[in-house]
Design an enzyme around this catalytic site. Structure first.
Site, PDB file in Angstrom:
ATOM      1  N   ALA A 196       0.762  -1.250  -0.046  1.00  0.00           N
ATOM      2  CA  ALA A 196       0.021  -0.111   0.093  1.00  0.00           C
ATOM      3  C   ALA A 196       0.949   1.238  -0.127  1.00  0.00           C
ATOM      4  O   ALA A 196       1.914   1.282   0.738  1.00  0.00           O
ATOM      5  CB  ALA A 196      -0.871  -0.051   1.312  1.00  0.00           C
ATOM      6  N   SER A 209       3.324  -7.039   1.721  1.00  0.00           N
ATOM      7  CA  SER A 209       2.637  -6.192   2.530  1.00  0.00           C
ATOM      8  C   SER A 209       1.111  -6.224   1.871  1.00  0.00           C
ATOM      9  O   SER A 209       0.417  -7.487   1.842  1.00  0.00           O
ATOM     10  CB  SER A 209       2.948  -4.855   2.593  1.00  0.00           C
ATOM     11  OG  SER A 209       2.126  -4.073   3.550  1.00  0.00           O
ATOM     12  N   LYS A 237       7.876   2.922  11.498  1.00  0.00           N
ATOM     13  CA  LYS A 237       7.274   1.732  11.444  1.00  0.00           C
ATOM     14  C   LYS A 237       7.528   0.710  10.092  1.00  0.00           C
ATOM     15  O   LYS A 237       7.462  -0.183  10.275  1.00  0.00           O
ATOM     16  CB  LYS A 237       5.683   1.989  11.145  1.00  0.00           C
ATOM     17  CG  LYS A 237       5.225   2.744  12.698  1.00  0.00           C
ATOM     18  CD  LYS A 237       5.075   1.820  13.849  1.00  0.00           C
ATOM     19  CE  LYS A 237       4.362   2.360  14.893  1.00  0.00           C
ATOM     20  NZ  LYS A 237       4.391   1.565  16.081  1.00  0.00           N
ATOM     21  N   ASP A 245       9.683  -6.389  11.873  1.00  0.00           N
ATOM     22  CA  ASP A 245       8.721  -5.681  11.227  1.00  0.00           C
ATOM     23  C   ASP A 245       7.814  -4.809  12.137  1.00  0.00           C
ATOM     24  O   ASP A 245       7.188  -5.598  12.933  1.00  0.00           O
ATOM     25  CB  ASP A 245       7.801  -6.327  10.432  1.00  0.00           C
ATOM     26  CG  ASP A 245       6.995  -5.944   9.335  1.00  0.00           C
ATOM     27  OD1 ASP A 245       6.418  -4.910   9.520  1.00  0.00           O
ATOM     28  OD2 ASP A 245       6.535  -6.447   8.267  1.00  0.00           O
ATOM     29  N   HIS A 290      10.052  -3.849   7.838  1.00  0.00           N
ATOM     30  CA  HIS A 290       8.837  -3.981   6.960  1.00  0.00           C
ATOM     31  C   HIS A 290       9.571  -3.988   5.621  1.00  0.00           C
ATOM     32  O   HIS A 290       8.760  -4.913   4.633  1.00  0.00           O
ATOM     33  CB  HIS A 290       7.668  -3.193   7.089  1.00  0.00           C
ATOM     34  CG  HIS A 290       6.451  -3.673   6.556  1.00  0.00           C
ATOM     35  ND1 HIS A 290       5.902  -4.537   6.556  1.00  0.00           N
ATOM     36  CD2 HIS A 290       5.823  -2.815   5.604  1.00  0.00           C
ATOM     37  CE1 HIS A 290       4.659  -4.676   5.730  1.00  0.00           C
ATOM     38  NE2 HIS A 290       4.793  -3.664   5.246  1.00  0.00           N
ATOM     39  N   LEU A 308      14.746 -16.537  -4.722  1.00  0.00           N
ATOM     40  CA  LEU A 308      15.250 -17.527  -5.920  1.00  0.00           C
ATOM     41  C   LEU A 308      15.467 -19.120  -5.161  1.00  0.00           C
ATOM     42  O   LEU A 308      15.345 -19.881  -6.045  1.00  0.00           O
ATOM     43  CB  LEU A 308      16.699 -16.953  -6.317  1.00  0.00           C
ATOM     44  CG  LEU A 308      16.866 -15.816  -7.299  1.00  0.00           C
ATOM     45  CD1 LEU A 308      18.176 -15.564  -7.560  1.00  0.00           C
ATOM     46  CD2 LEU A 308      15.871 -16.052  -8.480  1.00  0.00           C
TER      47      LEU A 308
END
Length: 265
Positions: free
Chosen positions: A18, A87, A165, A216, A244, A259
């Site tokens: 987002a 996310s 954050k 995160d 994050h 990978l």
């Protein structure tokens, strides 16, 4: 990425979260390509350099349409891709898995929202609000848009939220980049609460891997573990000491993990 030179070539499709866009993969994309793999990064509707604004996007499927169009028209019938969502992008790849399971080798949730087949897609957001009661959106701005009956809400991630954050362990240059490029977005919670459930027959037929991010602060590790318990996956890997924005804070490790998963499946 020397370890992966000479292995079977893969096509990886990377989906942002987002407020972000295809630009957030700028470090990982060349690492994957340097090993000879094909990489596609997409801007979802109203994100990145999309000509739309989020205020013109009224549903989650419309928001996801660039990815659905790509899988429909650009992935050949005999080709399969490795689909990666970061996310909120985990919800976008889930919709793509439901619609095009035959075109996906494996789906990778990179510290991402991951729905289940028992509940409405909005369930993970509802549980996030319940399980992360101390979530602090800081200077993020929320506002309604569109027809009132659709109950649409947009948000713009604020500089404090980004720095504390999302990017707290990322290079300061990447934080500066984000502050200049992030755009308003939406979780489309009301729309997802009315959507059809994803199914075991389609979504559930695609192999899934989850890459945890230990530090995160947006999707805490405990919540990531709950999503994995709620909807078990085929592979779990953990990135330690990474925030994050894993693809920016530790791009080499993210590329290596991607990978490894792509090669295995």
């Amino acid at each position: 990425m020397e370890d992966f030179v000479g292995c079977q070539k893969k096509h990886l499709v990377l989906i942002h979260g987002a407020g972000h866009g295809a630009w957030c993969w700028y470090k990982v994309k060349p690492l994957l390509e340097s090993s000879g793999h094909r990489v596609t990064t997409l801007d979802l509707a109203g994100a990145g350099i999309s000509p739309k604004s989020i205020e013109e996007v009224y549903s989650f499927s419309e928001y996801t349409q660039p990815l659905l169009d790509f899988l429909s028209s650009s992935v050949q019938p005999n080709e399969k891709v490795t689909l990666v969502g970061h996310s909120l992008g985990g919800m976008n790849i889930s919709l793509a898995m439901e619609k095009f399971p035959e075109k996906i080798d494996v789906a990778v949730f990179l510290t991402a929202y991951m729905p289940d087949t028992k509940n409405q897609p909005s369930y993970v957001f509802e549980e996030y609000d319940r399980r992360v009661p101390d979530v602090d959106w800081l200077d993020t701005k929320f506002y309604p848009y569109g027809p009132s009956e659709l109950q649409l809400e947009a948000f713009l991630l604020g500089p404090k939220y980004l720095s504390l954050k999302l990017y707290q362990l990322s290079p300061v240059e990447d934080l500066a980049l984000a502050m200049s490029l992030v755009r308003p977005s939406s979780l489309f919670v009301h729309d997802l609460s009315k959507s059809k459930k994803i199914t075991e027959e389609r979504y559930g037929s695609v192999k899934r891997a989850f890459i945890l991010s230990s530090e995160d602060k947006a999707l805490p590790k405990e919540f990531q573990l709950w999503m994995i318990e709620n909807s078990p996956v085929d592979e779990v890997m953990e990135l330690k000491g990474i925030d994050h924005m894993a693809m920016l804070s530790q791009p080499q490790e993210v590329a290596r993990y991607l990978l490894k998963i792509a090669r295995k499946y």
